[in-house]
Scaffold this motif. Structure first.
Motif, PDB file in Angstrom:
ATOM      1  N   SER A 130       0.827  -1.207   0.000  1.00  0.00           N
ATOM      2  CA  SER A 130       0.000   0.000   0.000  1.00  0.00           C
ATOM      3  C   SER A 130       0.865   1.262   0.000  1.00  0.00           C
ATOM      4  N   VAL A 131       1.990   1.225   0.735  1.00  0.00           N
ATOM      5  CA  VAL A 131       2.888   2.386   0.777  1.00  0.00           C
ATOM      6  C   VAL A 131       3.592   2.558  -0.556  1.00  0.00           C
ATOM      7  N   ALA A 132       4.049   1.441  -1.137  1.00  0.00           N
ATOM      8  CA  ALA A 132       4.708   1.506  -2.441  1.00  0.00           C
ATOM      9  C   ALA A 132       3.758   2.058  -3.503  1.00  0.00           C
ATOM     10  N   ALA A 133       2.466   1.707  -3.401  1.00  0.00           N
ATOM     11  CA  ALA A 133       1.474   2.190  -4.367  1.00  0.00           C
ATOM     12  C   ALA A 133       1.302   3.702  -4.254  1.00  0.00           C
ATOM     13  N   VAL A 134       1.341   4.222  -3.017  1.00  0.00           N
ATOM     14  CA  VAL A 134       1.236   5.676  -2.815  1.00  0.00           C
ATOM     15  C   VAL A 134       2.386   6.389  -3.508  1.00  0.00           C
ATOM     16  N   VAL A 135       3.590   5.844  -3.359  1.00  0.00           N
ATOM     17  CA  VAL A 135       4.767   6.457  -3.979  1.00  0.00           C
ATOM     18  C   VAL A 135       4.673   6.378  -5.497  1.00  0.00           C
ATOM     19  N   ASP A 136       4.278   5.237  -6.029  1.00  0.00           N
ATOM     20  CA  ASP A 136       4.174   5.093  -7.482  1.00  0.00           C
ATOM     21  C   ASP A 136       3.111   6.035  -8.060  1.00  0.00           C
TER      22      ASP A 136
END
Length: 413
Positions: free
Chosen positions: A354-360
């Motif tokens: 979920s955090v990686a998706a926010v960054v992407d």
């Protein structure tokens, strides 16, 4: 994430946080005096212990910080006072409840206070007959504390997943190295006052005061514990402990050390015949003035160091990007606190989908940045390989006019 949610809900004010810490520091000061009165007849030991506590410049400095240690030290002293009350023949269920509540609070504020909970039944056995009802009350409080604390915080005895083993997290083999670090830090009278020299006298003579035996055993236990566990991943990998860790744990230990040091100084002054009140008052006043002068100097130096090494890079990075941008940083809390218009993302949480998706998503909008870490790259690679790989696959070229530590993030290559 939970920290960001907490501060988003209640806000953060540095001045108010400092006042809260100062209140705990004052409460600890009063508690040390009361403990001194409990441990020795008369007021000399109590006043000397309070003076030693108040005249250690580094302790004064940390007493107004935003760390958890002022609250932890207060709860340690309050817990000991509650323990003394439970030992009285006239102790009631209210005294027992007060001891349990204080111990639970102490453990939840700093989990190393589990040692206090475990030590109190042992100390009670030393001070009382093992069949005593006092020991039963203390043991019941200790068991209740651990049980309730584990219910409130199931990760109380948690070992960080990236440490790989509990042996790496806690090892008695470290005592030889870290004990020397603690002694070297305390050897400076301009930082820790009389805690080391007077404390040494107290350790040599604590057996002359039966009531002080428990405090001394507890202090020795805390020193052994602080010198046995891996304070940070960086320390475990490099063997270098951050100075601030020595100072924070020194603050937590200082109330006990002040009482032991006061006993040593009191016995020495009695032997020399220098217990005249006017002499003690004059010496204590001079030490207090000196401590505040050195404390102010340390505070200024610490503030300048903090501003240049940690705050300035974050503030500069925030001024270099547009409002609404996303910054990935190891110390994301600083980004959140210093830059309210910037979305802060924790570097260590990039392994979560979920955090990686926010960054992407931020990268797709061309407003994602990475604030590089100032620790050894090889240590980061060992501790956060997945997170580091995520960032390195998305790092763009340096942008002209932006700080070198700030890198724009681009779609993965």
């Amino acid at each position: 994430r939970s920290q960001l949610q907490f501060y988003s809900a209640v806000g953060f004010n540095l001045a108010i946080a400092g006042l809260v810490s100062a209140s705990f520091h004052i409460g600890t000061t009063v508690g040390i005096y009361v403990l001194g009165r409990q441990l020795s007849p008369g007021r000399h030991l109590a006043w000397i212990a309070t003076a030693i506590w108040l005249t250690a410049p580094r302790i004064l400095l940390l007493g107004t910080s935003t760390f958890a240690e002022p609250a932890a030290a207060f709860l340690l002293v309050a817990g000991l006072l509650a323990y003394i009350n439970v030992q009285q023949d006239r102790a009631t269920i209210i005294d027992f409840a007060a001891l349990t509540v204080l111990l639970i609070a102490a453990v939840l504020v700093r989990r190393d206070h589990v040692l206090l909970v475990a030590a109190l039944p042992v100390i009670s056995t030393v001070e009382n007959d093992w069949r005593s009802s006092v020991l039963i009350r203390v043991l019941a409080a200790a068991i209740s504390t651990v049980g309730i604390a584990l219910i409130l915080d199931p990760q109380l005895l948690w070992v960080p997943g990236d440490i790989h083993s509990s042996a790496a997290w806690f090892s008695l083999s470290r005592i030889q190295h870290l004990l020397g670090e603690f002694i070297a830090a305390w050897a400076s009278p301009t930082e820790f006052g009389l805690l080391l020299p007077a404390g040494t006298l107290g350790l040599l003579s604590f057996w002359t005061n039966r009531r002080l035996v428990g405090v001394t055993l507890l202090a020795v236990g805390y020193v052994a514990m602080f010198c046995s566990f891996g304070h940070t991943y960086y320390y475990i990998e490099t063997g270098q402990i951050p100075q601030i860790h020595l100072e924070r744990y020194s603050y937590e230990l200082a109330p006990l050390a002040s009482l032991i040091a006061a006993h040593g100084l009191h016995e020495s002054l009695a032997f020399l015949g220098w217990q005249r009140p006017h002499w003690l008052l004059a010496t204590g006043s001079a030490m207090l003035v000196s401590a505040h002068m050195f404390g102010a100097k340390l505070k200024t130096e610490s503030a300048l160091s903090e501003a240049s090494s940690r705050l300035a890079p974050v503030a500069t990075a925030c001024r270099s990007v547009a409002d609404g941008s996303t910054i990935v940083a190891a110390e994301h809390m600083l980004v959140y606190l210093l830059c309210p218009t910037i979305q802060a993302v924790s570097f260590s949480a990039l392994d979560k989908g979920s955090v990686a998706a926010v960054v992407d998503n931020a990268i797709a909008l061309d407003n994602a940045y990475y604030l590089e870490r100032y620790e050894a790259e090889e240590v980061n690679a060992k501790r956060w390989p997945q997170q580091l790989a995520f960032v390195h696959h998305r790092l763009g070229a340096l942008t002209e006019g932006q700080p070198q530590a700030l890198r724009r993030m681009v779609p993965p290559r």
